[in-house]
Write an enzyme that holds these catalytic residues in place. Structure first.
Site, short mmCIF file in Angstrom:
data_model
loop_
_atom_site.label_atom_id
_atom_site.label_comp_id
_atom_site.label_asym_id
_atom_site.label_seq_id
_atom_site.Cartn_x
_atom_site.Cartn_y
_atom_site.Cartn_z
N THR A 4 -6.25 -7.44 -7.24
CA THR A 4 -7.53 -6.88 -6.78
C THR A 4 -7.39 -5.41 -6.38
OG1 THR A 4 -6.98 -7.66 -4.58
CG2 THR A 4 -8.40 -9.09 -5.90
N GLY A 5 -6.17 -4.89 -6.37
CA GLY A 5 -5.93 -3.52 -5.90
C GLY A 5 -6.12 -2.48 -7.00
N GLY B 231 -3.68 7.34 -4.83
CA GLY B 231 -2.26 7.05 -4.61
C GLY B 231 -2.02 6.33 -3.30
N LYS C 54 11.45 10.87 -1.57
CA LYS C 54 11.43 9.98 -2.74
C LYS C 54 11.53 10.78 -4.03
CE LYS C 54 8.11 6.88 -0.67
NZ LYS C 54 6.67 6.59 -0.72
N SER D 288 -8.49 -13.25 -0.99
CA SER D 288 -9.10 -13.02 -2.31
C SER D 288 -9.15 -14.27 -3.18
CB SER D 288 -8.35 -11.91 -3.05
OG SER D 288 -8.41 -10.72 -2.32
N CYS E 219 4.65 7.57 -7.96
CA CYS E 219 3.76 8.16 -8.97
C CYS E 219 4.06 9.65 -9.23
CB CYS E 219 2.31 7.99 -8.55
SG CYS E 219 2.01 8.04 -6.78
N VAL F 104 -3.91 -0.46 -8.42
CA VAL F 104 -2.88 -0.51 -9.46
C VAL F 104 -2.98 -1.83 -10.23
CG1 VAL F 104 -0.40 -0.51 -9.91
CG2 VAL F 104 -1.34 1.06 -8.22
N ARG G 41 13.65 0.59 -5.06
CA ARG G 41 13.98 1.71 -5.97
C ARG G 41 15.40 2.23 -5.82
NH1 ARG G 41 8.43 4.79 -4.62
NH2 ARG G 41 7.04 3.40 -5.76
N HIS H 151 -2.64 12.99 -10.18
CA HIS H 151 -1.82 13.89 -9.38
C HIS H 151 -1.51 15.14 -10.21
CE1 HIS H 151 -1.50 10.72 -6.59
NE2 HIS H 151 -0.23 10.38 -6.73
N1 LIG Z 1 -1.78 3.96 -6.18
C1 LIG Z 1 -0.76 4.59 -6.77
O1 LIG Z 1 -0.88 5.69 -7.35
C2 LIG Z 1 0.56 3.98 -6.76
C3 LIG Z 1 1.55 4.52 -7.51
C4 LIG Z 1 2.82 3.97 -7.50
C5 LIG Z 1 3.04 2.88 -6.72
N2 LIG Z 1 2.04 2.33 -5.98
C6 LIG Z 1 2.34 1.14 -5.18
O2 LIG Z 1 1.65 0.01 -5.69
C7 LIG Z 1 1.34 -0.87 -4.64
C8 LIG Z 1 -0.15 -1.18 -4.60
O3 LIG Z 1 -0.92 0.00 -4.48
P1 LIG Z 1 -2.50 0.02 -4.65
O4 LIG Z 1 -2.84 1.45 -4.69
O5 LIG Z 1 -2.94 -0.87 -5.77
O6 LIG Z 1 -2.99 -0.66 -3.25
P2 LIG Z 1 -4.38 -1.33 -2.90
O7 LIG Z 1 -5.48 -0.82 -3.77
O8 LIG Z 1 -4.53 -1.20 -1.42
O9 LIG Z 1 -4.17 -2.91 -3.26
C9 LIG Z 1 -3.24 -3.72 -2.59
C10 LIG Z 1 -3.14 -5.06 -3.31
O10 LIG Z 1 -2.13 -5.85 -2.68
C11 LIG Z 1 -2.66 -7.14 -2.35
N3 LIG Z 1 -2.01 -7.69 -1.19
C12 LIG Z 1 -1.92 -7.14 0.05
N4 LIG Z 1 -1.25 -7.98 0.88
C13 LIG Z 1 -0.92 -9.07 0.14
C14 LIG Z 1 -0.23 -10.29 0.43
N5 LIG Z 1 0.26 -10.55 1.65
N6 LIG Z 1 -0.08 -11.18 -0.58
C15 LIG Z 1 -0.56 -10.93 -1.80
N7 LIG Z 1 -1.23 -9.80 -2.14
C16 LIG Z 1 -1.40 -8.88 -1.17
C17 LIG Z 1 -4.13 -6.87 -2.12
O11 LIG Z 1 -4.84 -8.09 -2.20
P3 LIG Z 1 -6.21 -8.36 -1.35
O12 LIG Z 1 -7.34 -7.70 -2.12
O13 LIG Z 1 -6.31 -9.85 -1.36
O14 LIG Z 1 -6.01 -7.78 0.01
C18 LIG Z 1 -4.44 -5.90 -3.25
O15 LIG Z 1 -4.61 -6.61 -4.45
C19 LIG Z 1 1.90 -0.21 -3.38
O16 LIG Z 1 3.20 -0.69 -3.19
C20 LIG Z 1 1.95 1.25 -3.75
O17 LIG Z 1 2.90 1.95 -3.00
C21 LIG Z 1 0.81 2.85 -5.98
#
Ligand SMILES: NC(=O)c1ccc[n+]([C@@H]2O[C@H](COP(=O)([O-])OP(=O)(O)OC[C@H]3O[C@@H](n4cnc5c(N)ncnc54)[C@H](OP(=O)(O)O)[C@@H]3O)[C@@H](O)[C@H]2O)c1
Length: 345
Positions: free
Chosen positions: A12-13, A162, A215, A41, A131, A15, A100, A243
């Site tokens: 749902t997030g 991000g 990082k 969710s 990223c 990424v 990592r 970015h």
């Molecule tokens: N955004 C970027 O550019 C980027 C780049 C590289 C790496 N990342 C990494 O990718 C990851 C996710 O980022 P995002 O931007 O997608 O975050 P986000 O939009 O806040 O989404 C977080 C996701 O994690 C789920 N989640 C949270 N707690 C959980 C749990 N206890 N069990 C199962 N699912 C859980 C959430 O589900 P619910 O909807 O149910 O809460 C949601 O689907 C992070 O580790 C981030 O550092 C992000």
């Protein structure tokens, strides 16, 4: 039916949704796709190609018949779950920073070090870089092969996506609040982000740099070359997606801007848009939704020997996260390093 049973954790997030879209777009060989998120969710609908899937809870899911798990639910969830999932012979490709720097976990950007992905078999975990590192190493690798990089000075201009879904909502609501003269309250970011810049991404380290800056240093060394010296300043900007990076590179051997332009034109994952006229470069808005790492403003740095400057832009949710994760899975599957459990049964 042939193909791999794939689970997306964090479906749902920001990424996770992009992962579902990219798996469908690139026709990854999926026999079954399972969307997982937190217990909040359960039953929530997400799209996978022309299908709609209902989310299940990670906590209640049995991974024994799953082949690949794309993990995108933050560091704490990954620390707890990735080893448990990997121990069941499931290839985990993790987007968080949790694994990592683990020496038994490959950190992979396929255009740079695809071969390293073979090392997944130690823990069944492969890490996706931060990223801002992913797009940088895609641009640096072909230049390093040609003229050997000594030192990199990079300043980033990082979009709010991000920092996750809530961060995007915060830029939207603050921007609206400014227009209608409501109070602007920072929640996710340490200061107001609307019509502003924030020179802090992630926590501070003892030496005054931030974790995001650290990082970039550590991950570039692990992926590309431990001898490269790198210093970074990471800044959050009020842009939703993509970015941008202003990069200064000092090489051991001579390389001109024209040579660099030709090398980058041929390099995998790179797209050079570099005309010396108004608008002859890429902006984050144009890179959003695209797969390439765009390079513009390539020019000599006359203040040092063998120096170059360039501008580098990429969609952080795609090359910076979801696309890179799917490309890692493609490397491992296409090279025959992983077979579907169902085929083996
Ligand atoms: N955004 C970027 O550019 C980027 C780049 C590289 C790496 N990342 C990494 O990718 C990851 C996710 O980022 P995002 O931007 O997608 O975050 P986000 O939009 O806040 O989404 C977080 C996701 O994690 C789920 N989640 C949270 N707690 C959980 C749990 N206890 N069990 C199962 N699912 C859980 C959430 O589900 P619910 O909807 O149910 O809460 C949601 O689907 C992070 O580790 C981030 O550092 C992000």
């Amino acid at each position: 039916m042939s193909g791999f049973k794939v689970a997306v954790v964090g479906a749902t997030g920001n990424v996770g949704r992009e992962m579902l879209a990219i798996l469908a777009e690139r026709r990854f060989p999926v026999s079954e796709l399972v969307a997982l998120a937190s217990t909040h969710s359960i039953g929530r609908e997400v799209s996978f190609g022309d299908k709609t899937l209902k989310c299940k809870a990670l906590d209640h899911y049995n991974f024994s018949s799953t082949d690949i798990c794309l993990m995108s639910a933050g560091g704490a969830v990954s620390k707890e779950w990735s080893p448990r999932i990997g121990a069941q012979g499931v290839l985990v490709i993790d987007n968080s920073s949790a694994w990592r720097m683990d020496p038994d976990v490959p950190l992979v950007v396929p255009e740079v070090n695809a071969e390293a992905a073979r090392g997944f078999s130690k823990k069944y975990i492969v890490a996706n870089p931060n990223c801002s590192t992913a797009q940088l190493v895609v641009a640096l690798k072909p230049l390093h092969d040609h003229a050997k990089i000594k030192r990199v000075v990079v300043s980033t201009y990082q979009s709010v996506s991000g920092a996750g879904r809530e961060a995007m909502d915060e830029l939207f609501s603050q921007t609206r609040a400014v227009f209608v003269s409501d109070p602007v309250e920072p929640k996710k970011f340490p200061k107001r982000i609307a019509f502003n810049l924030i020179p802090q991404i992630d926590d501070f380290m003892d030496d005054g740099s931030t974790k995001e800056e650290w990082k970039m240093v550590a991950e570039t060394k692990k992926i590309l070359d431990p001898k490269i010296k790198l210093t970074a300043t990471c800044v959050r900007v009020p842009v939703f997606i993509s970015h941008s990076e202003a990069v200064n590179v000092e090489f051991e051997n001579p390389i001109s801007a024209d040579e660099a332009r030709e090398i980058l034109r041929e390099a995998p994952g790179c797209l050079v848009i570099d005309r010396r006229e108004p608008g002859g470069y890429i902006t984050p808005h144009e890179a959003a939704g695209e797969d390439a790492t765009y390079i513009s403003r390539i020019r000599d740095d006359p203040t040092i020997d063998n120096g170059l400057n360039f501008w580098c832009v990429s969609d952080n949710l795609r090359k910076g996260a979801a696309l890179n994760a799917v490309q890692i899975a493609e490397v491992i599957v296409n090279r025959g390093w992983l077979k579907p459990k169902r085929a083996a049964a």
